[in-house]
Scaffold this motif. Structure first.
Motif, PDB file in Angstrom:
ATOM      1  N   SER A 273       0.829  -1.198   0.000  1.00 62.99           N
ATOM      2  CA  SER A 273       0.000   0.000   0.000  1.00 62.99           C
ATOM      3  C   SER A 273       0.863   1.248   0.000  1.00 62.99           C
ATOM      4  N   ARG A 274       0.448   2.242  -0.770  1.00 60.29           N
ATOM      5  CA  ARG A 274       1.126   3.533  -0.792  1.00 60.29           C
ATOM      6  C   ARG A 274       0.561   4.472   0.280  1.00 60.29           C
ATOM      7  N   ASP A 275      -0.517   4.023   0.933  1.00 58.50           N
ATOM      8  CA  ASP A 275      -1.159   4.808   1.981  1.00 58.50           C
ATOM      9  C   ASP A 275      -1.151   3.985   3.264  1.00 58.50           C
ATOM     10  N   SER A 276      -0.562   4.527   4.315  1.00 58.65           N
ATOM     11  CA  SER A 276      -0.448   3.781   5.576  1.00 58.65           C
ATOM     12  C   SER A 276      -1.805   3.478   6.194  1.00 58.65           C
ATOM     13  N   ASP A 277      -2.847   4.219   5.804  1.00 57.51           N
ATOM     14  CA  ASP A 277      -4.181   3.992   6.358  1.00 57.51           C
ATOM     15  C   ASP A 277      -4.957   2.912   5.600  1.00 57.51           C
ATOM     16  N   VAL A 278      -4.386   2.416   4.525  1.00 61.03           N
ATOM     17  CA  VAL A 278      -5.070   1.398   3.712  1.00 61.03           C
ATOM     18  C   VAL A 278      -4.372   0.054   3.863  1.00 61.03           C
ATOM     19  N   ASP A 279      -5.129  -0.935   4.309  1.00 58.57           N
ATOM     20  CA  ASP A 279      -4.599  -2.297   4.428  1.00 58.57           C
ATOM     21  C   ASP A 279      -4.676  -2.953   3.051  1.00 58.57           C
ATOM     22  N   PRO A 280      -3.536  -3.273   2.420  1.00 55.93           N
ATOM     23  CA  PRO A 280      -3.579  -3.804   1.053  1.00 55.93           C
ATOM     24  C   PRO A 280      -4.289  -5.150   0.946  1.00 55.93           C
ATOM     25  N   VAL A 281      -4.046  -6.022   1.920  1.00 55.30           N
ATOM     26  CA  VAL A 281      -4.691  -7.339   1.877  1.00 55.30           C
ATOM     27  C   VAL A 281      -6.195  -7.193   2.069  1.00 55.30           C
ATOM     28  N   GLY A 282      -6.603  -6.369   3.056  1.00 59.31           N
ATOM     29  CA  GLY A 282      -8.029  -6.158   3.295  1.00 59.31           C
ATOM     30  C   GLY A 282      -8.729  -5.528   2.107  1.00 59.31           C
ATOM     31  N   ALA A 283      -8.040  -4.612   1.415  1.00 61.46           N
ATOM     32  CA  ALA A 283      -8.637  -3.977   0.241  1.00 61.46           C
ATOM     33  C   ALA A 283      -8.909  -5.000  -0.855  1.00 61.46           C
ATOM     34  N   CYS A 284      -7.994  -5.952  -1.016  1.00 56.10           N
ATOM     35  CA  CYS A 284      -8.161  -6.969  -2.068  1.00 56.10           C
ATOM     36  C   CYS A 284      -9.195  -8.024  -1.681  1.00 56.10           C
ATOM     37  N   VAL A 285      -9.298  -8.312  -0.381  1.00 49.86           N
ATOM     38  CA  VAL A 285     -10.283  -9.300   0.071  1.00 49.86           C
ATOM     39  C   VAL A 285     -11.687  -8.726  -0.019  1.00 49.86           C
ATOM     40  N   GLY A 286     -11.847  -7.463   0.421  1.00 48.58           N
ATOM     41  CA  GLY A 286     -13.154  -6.831   0.355  1.00 48.58           C
ATOM     42  C   GLY A 286     -14.042  -7.209   1.526  1.00 48.58           C
ATOM     43  N   MET A 287     -15.174  -6.544   1.636  1.00 47.41           N
ATOM     44  CA  MET A 287     -16.135  -6.813   2.698  1.00 47.41           C
ATOM     45  C   MET A 287     -16.654  -8.244   2.592  1.00 47.41           C
ATOM     46  N   LYS A 288     -16.425  -9.008   3.645  1.00 46.11           N
ATOM     47  CA  LYS A 288     -16.823 -10.415   3.706  1.00 46.11           C
ATOM     48  C   LYS A 288     -16.279 -11.212   2.520  1.00 46.11           C
ATOM     49  N   GLY A 289     -15.120 -10.789   2.026  1.00 48.62           N
ATOM     50  CA  GLY A 289     -14.466 -11.534   0.939  1.00 48.62           C
ATOM     51  C   GLY A 289     -15.096 -11.319  -0.415  1.00 48.62           C
ATOM     52  N   SER A 290     -15.886 -10.254  -0.587  1.00 52.24           N
ATOM     53  CA  SER A 290     -16.647 -10.064  -1.832  1.00 52.24           C
ATOM     54  C   SER A 290     -15.742  -9.864  -3.041  1.00 52.24           C
ATOM     55  N   ARG A 291     -14.661  -9.084  -2.864  1.00 56.36           N
ATOM     56  CA  ARG A 291     -13.813  -8.777  -4.022  1.00 56.36           C
ATOM     57  C   ARG A 291     -13.020  -9.990  -4.487  1.00 56.36           C
ATOM     58  N   VAL A 292     -12.375 -10.666  -3.553  1.00 57.89           N
ATOM     59  CA  VAL A 292     -11.579 -11.829  -3.956  1.00 57.89           C
ATOM     60  C   VAL A 292     -12.482 -12.946  -4.462  1.00 57.89           C
TER      61      VAL A 292
END
Length: 565
Positions: A273-292
């Motif tokens: 992540s380029r932003d310390s406030d953004v979790d890269p793994v969580g962003a890719c997983v998504g809410m309840k795993g919706s994105r992955v």
């Protein structure tokens, strides 16, 4: 365009329409038409004739002309069709000089019949065209039609190529239309693409009419038109799908640092992540795993591990081996390799089915990986002490030094170059020949010892695997569940999951995921693994009971009844 078969048609309307609809320059169409008409005329009137074709914009037709040169005397019979003597020209009333060029229009259209007759009457013996005129009007019209159609097709192909050459390395969606020698022909709307056998995922099947989403691997310029090559097996399809599903990746906040994939089986991606406030793994997983899950669904169930990227190679490799836990890492910078030591119960998990997990981790990180269990490392160290300690002049301190430099047995010393050995601290260069000779002899005993150890290890493994389930403690049963290590087992027991059945019967995955170190994704994996273990355990219990002559409870009860008076 059936009207083009008419030899008297005005081509202006046709050229304007084609230029407008297909985006072709009118001048290009005209030049192509003139060249084609000249070729057709030469074929019809004679290849040796000096002909030219010129498009008349006012009339909307292609006019033909033949140039005839005035000469003193015709010497070359082949060129006689393009030459006239001064004497003959004067007879026709022409005021010419030697070297002048006379240009005659060739009238071939039906509406020019009067001009053609007048020309034949006056210059027929010079031009010798009367027998050739018949039929060329129809040929000219057909040629014009073919030229315009061909130029239109070429333009359409060029437009398709220009459109898709810029879409290389993108994802496109189409419809499977037909199959050719295993290749799938995909309709993209304006063009057809090919999904070759080598770029298909073995477990995926398609039928005509099915939707196909694929990565544009290449766009090739072919004589029959551009060939668009698609791929469902490329690792780039994985990364592009994540770009589509994860806005943070598209915006550049989250970056996919590396990706590895075995199509149809498993894949791993490393994100930062380029932003310390953004979790890269969580962003890719998504809410309840919706994105992955959206990516997994598009890849027909292919499992995907998302791991955090780390600048520290050891930490990165440990994350890449997840869900296995790593105890120690030994880095060999010179060979860009790592030796990973894992708890005994994590070895199979770290390696993965058929070596898939460690293979993908190696591809993802770019390091050569060698995995050993803690007991195996202890065994190797004990063997190294015995093997290296048998060599003359080698004491405990020198054994430590040799081991630290990658020497694990006498064979390594025997096969090493004297130059390498002489650089190891504590080794006397004058004693190297004797040491290597002794090492070559020790190799024979070591080979026999290693063979015996392998045999005992395999026998112990089989014996442990076939221990009766009723003889195992609950923690031992849990340790046999894929993905469960000592630390996770301890956390589960503290949280109230004291048996395999507790895990398998848990309906609330969120509750299981709340156990420290588990998480929702691992909770889903552990529940599935626990269910599979219980099925295999039941089969093993029946098999072992049969070997021991123990009857099932129902059968044993029937036997007691039969014995009673």
């Amino acid at each position: 365009m059936p009207a083009q078969a008419n030899p008297n048609i005005n081509l202006n309307l046709v050229l304007d329409q084609v230029a407008k609809d297909k985006g072709i320059e009118r001048s290009v169409l005209v030049a192509t038409l003139e060249d084609a008409m000249k070729t057709a005329a030469k074929k019809h009137f004679g290849q040796d004739r000096n002909l030219e074709a010129k498009y008349d914009v006012d009339k909307g037709v292609v006019e033909l002309f033949q140039a005839i040169t005035v000469v003193e005397e015709i010497v070359d019979p082949v060129q006689a069709v393009n030459q006239i003597t001064i004497a003959e020209a004067h007879k026709k009333g022409m005021e010419v000089e030697q070297g002048d060029e006379l240009v005659f229009q060739i009238f071939y259209r039906d509406e020019d019949a009067a001009e053609a007759k007048a020309q034949d009457d006056q210059y027929g013996d010079i031009l010798r065209l009367k027998t050739f005129r018949r039929g060329f009007g129809r040929i000219a019209a057909q040629t014009a039609k073919q030229v315009i159609l061909q130029r239109t097709r070429d333009a359409e192909r060029e437009n398709v190529f220009n459109e898709y050459k810029d879409r290389k390395n993108e994802i496109v969606t189409g419809i499977a239309r037909r199959f050719e020698r295993g290749n799938i022909i995909v309709d993209l709307g304006r063009a057809e693409a090919v999904l070759p056998v080598r770029e298909q995922v073995p477990r995926e099947t398609y039928r005509p009419g099915d939707r196909v989403q694929a990565y544009v691997l290449d766009v090739l310029r072919e004589s029959k038109g551009p060939q668009i090559v698609l791929s469902r097996a490329s690792v780039n399809l994985l990364t592009k799908l994540f770009e589509m599903e994860v806005p943070e990746i598209a915006e550049g906040i989250v970056v996919i640092e590396a990706a590895a994939r075995e199509p149809g089986g498993r894949a791993k991606i490393a994100v930062s992540s380029r932003d310390s406030d953004v979790d890269p793994v969580g962003a890719c997983v998504g809410m309840k795993g919706s994105r992955v899950q959206a990516v997994v669904q598009e890849l027909r169930g292919e499992k995907i591990d998302i791991v955090p990227f780390d600048e520290d190679p050891a930490s990165f490799v440990c994350s890449a081996l997840a869900p296995a836990e790593v105890s120690r890492v030994i880095i060999d910078e010179a060979n860009h390799a790592m030796e990973l030591i894992v708890p005994d119960d994590q070895l199979s998990l770290a390696i993965g089915r058929r070596g898939q997990n460690v293979r993908l981790a190696a591809q993802l990180t770019g390091w050569k990986l060698d995995i050993n269990s803690e007991s195996r490392v202890r065994e190797m160290r004990e063997f190294a002490n015995r093997s290296l300690g048998s060599l003359p002049g080698v004491n405990e301190m020198l054994i430590e030094t040799l081991y630290a430099h990658g020497f694990r047995q006498a064979k390594d010393v025997a096969e090493a170059s004297p130059e390498v050995l002489s650089q190891i601290p504590g080794l006397d260069p004058t004693r190297l020949p004797a040491m290597q000779e002794s090492a070559r002899k020790q190799m024979v005993d070591d080979a026999a010892e290693l063979s015996r150890m392998d045999h005992e290890r395999e026998a112990a493994r089989i014996a442990e695997a076939r221990r009766h389930p009723d003889e195992l403690s609950q923690p031992e049963r849990m340790a046999r569940v894929r993905g469960l290590g000592e630390k996770t087992i301890e956390a589960l027991i503290v949280s109230g999951y004291k048996t395999v059945e507790d895990i398998a019967n848990e309906k609330d995955l969120q509750k299981l995921g709340d156990v420290p170190g588990v998480g929702i994704k691992k909770a889903r994996q552990l529940k599935s693994a626990a269910e599979n273990y219980l099925v295999e355990e039941a089969k093993l219990r029946v098999e072992l009971n049969a070997e021991r002559g123990v009857l099932p409870l129902s059968a044993a009860g029937s036997a007691e009844v039969a014995k009673s008076p």
